[in-house]
Design an enzyme around this catalytic site. Structure first.
Site, PDB file in Angstrom:
ATOM      1  N   CYS A   1       3.041 -42.126  42.306  1.00 50.48           N
ATOM      2  CA  CYS A   1       3.319 -41.178  43.382  1.00 50.48           C
ATOM      3  C   CYS A   1       3.621 -39.801  42.823  1.00 50.48           C
ATOM      4  CB  CYS A   1       4.481 -41.682  44.222  1.00 50.48           C
ATOM      5  SG  CYS A   1       3.955 -43.004  45.300  1.00 50.48           S
ATOM      6  N   SER A   2       2.779 -39.338  41.934  1.00 48.44           N
ATOM      7  CA  SER A   2       2.973 -38.010  41.373  1.00 48.44           C
ATOM      8  C   SER A   2       1.730 -37.185  41.690  1.00 48.44           C
ATOM      9  CB  SER A   2       3.150 -38.112  39.850  1.00 48.44           C
ATOM     10  OG  SER A   2       2.773 -36.905  39.238  1.00 48.44           O
TER      11      SER A   2
END
Ligand code: PLP
Length: 443
Positions: A368-369
């Site tokens: 989730c970057s």
């Protein structure tokens, strides 16, 4: 790097062949490897590893001896790889107590180990001195007294060198600059310690050496400093350690060069060209100076293992919303292959390489970057979830910098003459919390 993305190197460059089941290495389909061992998966090509060691150990034509090779452990710290390198005759370049422990545990003789790196503490200095290594490089002036003191304490006289920084090498915390007489002053200080045998000189460029001109400039500066040491301090360097930094020909900088990819690769220095030029310059220099040529030590990292390993990964899903390329979300991203942010690595579709392009994709990692993207634009055959991709030249600074951000780390398999051996199992969830002291959970 849109230019490079629009072209592609040939899989044969890595010994890959094409069969009905897709790309194969030593007769093994890459997709099959991922089926059997899981994805993502690092695959080490043992044959190529052995070939690279042999190439580095070759005596350049017309010379009487070759370089002494000390593999830089930090580059790809997989015990099975390090063990193999040691069996093939390569020594170890280590930079931490852990790496020193590992080298000794793998059976590397202390006389085949170089200790390097900044950040030595009194405890580390004692360990180094007691270990009686071939050579210890003192990174900066404070380390001189530190190691000298440990040597006095144990009544030993370790072989040491000083790490110097040239005008175009890494500097800052690394080494003592030749410029301004700082390195000379450091040598003078080291020579004043009777507990040190000052025999070495260390220079590691850090920034990749891609062509002959860069290598020549770097070596010229180091050789001129050898002369200064001799004329000013009467010191004849016995072990000249020129570090690592030779680029992997098929790993390219992310720049906007319009040259065809294959041409850029062709222009890169090969291991043979690198050694030939280096020996020519060093031996000519000392012959003209009328002094004996020192032993030449090298600490290759990326050029030794970079192209001996690939990372297999799979398409988890596709997000085709929005304008621009479709987003192919892979099961590997910057958590494993962050170096692709800085370097161009070839990527093949393992099952359908050679099929006509079916789309333009952005290859994203699963975390989730927003930074987790491995390639912004690549043309590939039409992607489907479950497709396997092979990221090439994954044998330098991928495993070293892998982390367990959101996902466990992959397993590692060695392929040796068609035989598959798992040398590191994939991390489990239990592994990920194994060091936590309060992870009881629902019993
Ligand atoms: C002192 C030293 N030697 C050797 C290496 C290996 O470098 P490379 O992978 O560029 O060959 C490194 C890596 O940074 C290093 O710091």
């Amino acid at each position: 790097m849109e230019q490079a993305a629009a072209q592609s190197l040939h899989p044969e460059t890595w010994g890959l062949t094409r069969a009905e089941e897709g790309l194969c290495l030593e007769g093994k389909a890459l997709a099959g490897l991922a089926d059997r061992w899981g994805s993502p998966l690092f695959v080490i090509h043992a044959g190529r590893l052995a070939e690279n060691v042999r190439r580095f150990q070759q005596v350049p034509q017309g010379r009487t001896r070759g370089a002494e090779i000390f593999y830089s452990y930090k580059t790809n710290p997989i015990p099975a790889v390090l063990q193999k390198l040691s069996e093939l005759g390569a020594g170890a370049e280590v930079v931490s107590p852990y790496e020193l422990w590992l080298a000794l545990r793998l059976g590397v003789a202390p006389g085949r180990i170089i200790y390097n790196g900044p950040g030595k503490t009194p405890g580390i200095a004692r360990t180094i001195v007691q270990s009686e290594l071939l050579l210890t490089h003192l990174n900066h002036r404070e380390e001189i007294a530190l190691v000298a003191q440990a040597a006095e304490e144990f009544g030993k006289k370790p072989n040491v060198g000083l790490r110097v920084a040239t005008s175009d090498s890494w500097s800052g915390k690394f080494g003592v600059p030749i410029a301004g007489g700082q390195a000379l002053a450091a040598y003078e200080e080291a020579l004043a310690h009777p507990s040190l045998r000052v025999v070495g000189l260390h220079a590691h460029r850090g920034v990749a050496i891609e062509d002959a001109r860069t290598l020549e400039r770097f070596v010229r500066e180091v050789l001129a400093f050898c002369d200064t040491l001799h004329s000013r301090l009467g010191l004849a360097v016995e072990m000249l350690d020129l570090g690592g930094s030779l680029a992997v020909p098929t790993v390219l900088p992310l720049d906007a060069s319009s040259l065809p990819l294959a041409e850029r690769v062709r222009r890169r220095l090969s291991i043979e060209q690198y050694l030939a030029l280096l020996f020519e310059r060093v031996e000519d220099h000392f012959r003209r100076a009328g002094r004996p040529t020192p032993r030449i030590l090298l600490e290759p990292g990326r050029a030794m293992t970079g192209n001996t390993q690939m990372l297999l990964c799979r398409v988890s899903s596709l997000n085709e919303a929005g304008a621009g390329p479709s987003h192919a979300i892979l099961d590997a991203g910057e958590n494993i292959a962050h170096i692709l942010h800085r370097e161009y690595h070839e990527i093949f579709h393992a099952e359908r390489w050679g099929d006509s392009p079916g789309g333009t994709y952005t290859l994203d990692g699963p975390t989730c970057s927003p930074m987790d993207s491995l390639r912004t634009t690549i043309e590939l055959p039409r992607l489907r979830p479950g497709d396997t991709l092979a990221i090439m030249d994954a044998g330098a600074y991928l495993v070293s910098f892998s982390n367990s951000f959101c996902f466990p780390q992959p397993g590692i398999v060695i392929l040796d003459q068609g035989r598959e051996t798992l040398v590191r199992r994939a991390e489990t969830y239990e592994d990920m919390i194994a060091r936590d002291l309060h992870a009881g959970g629902a019993a």
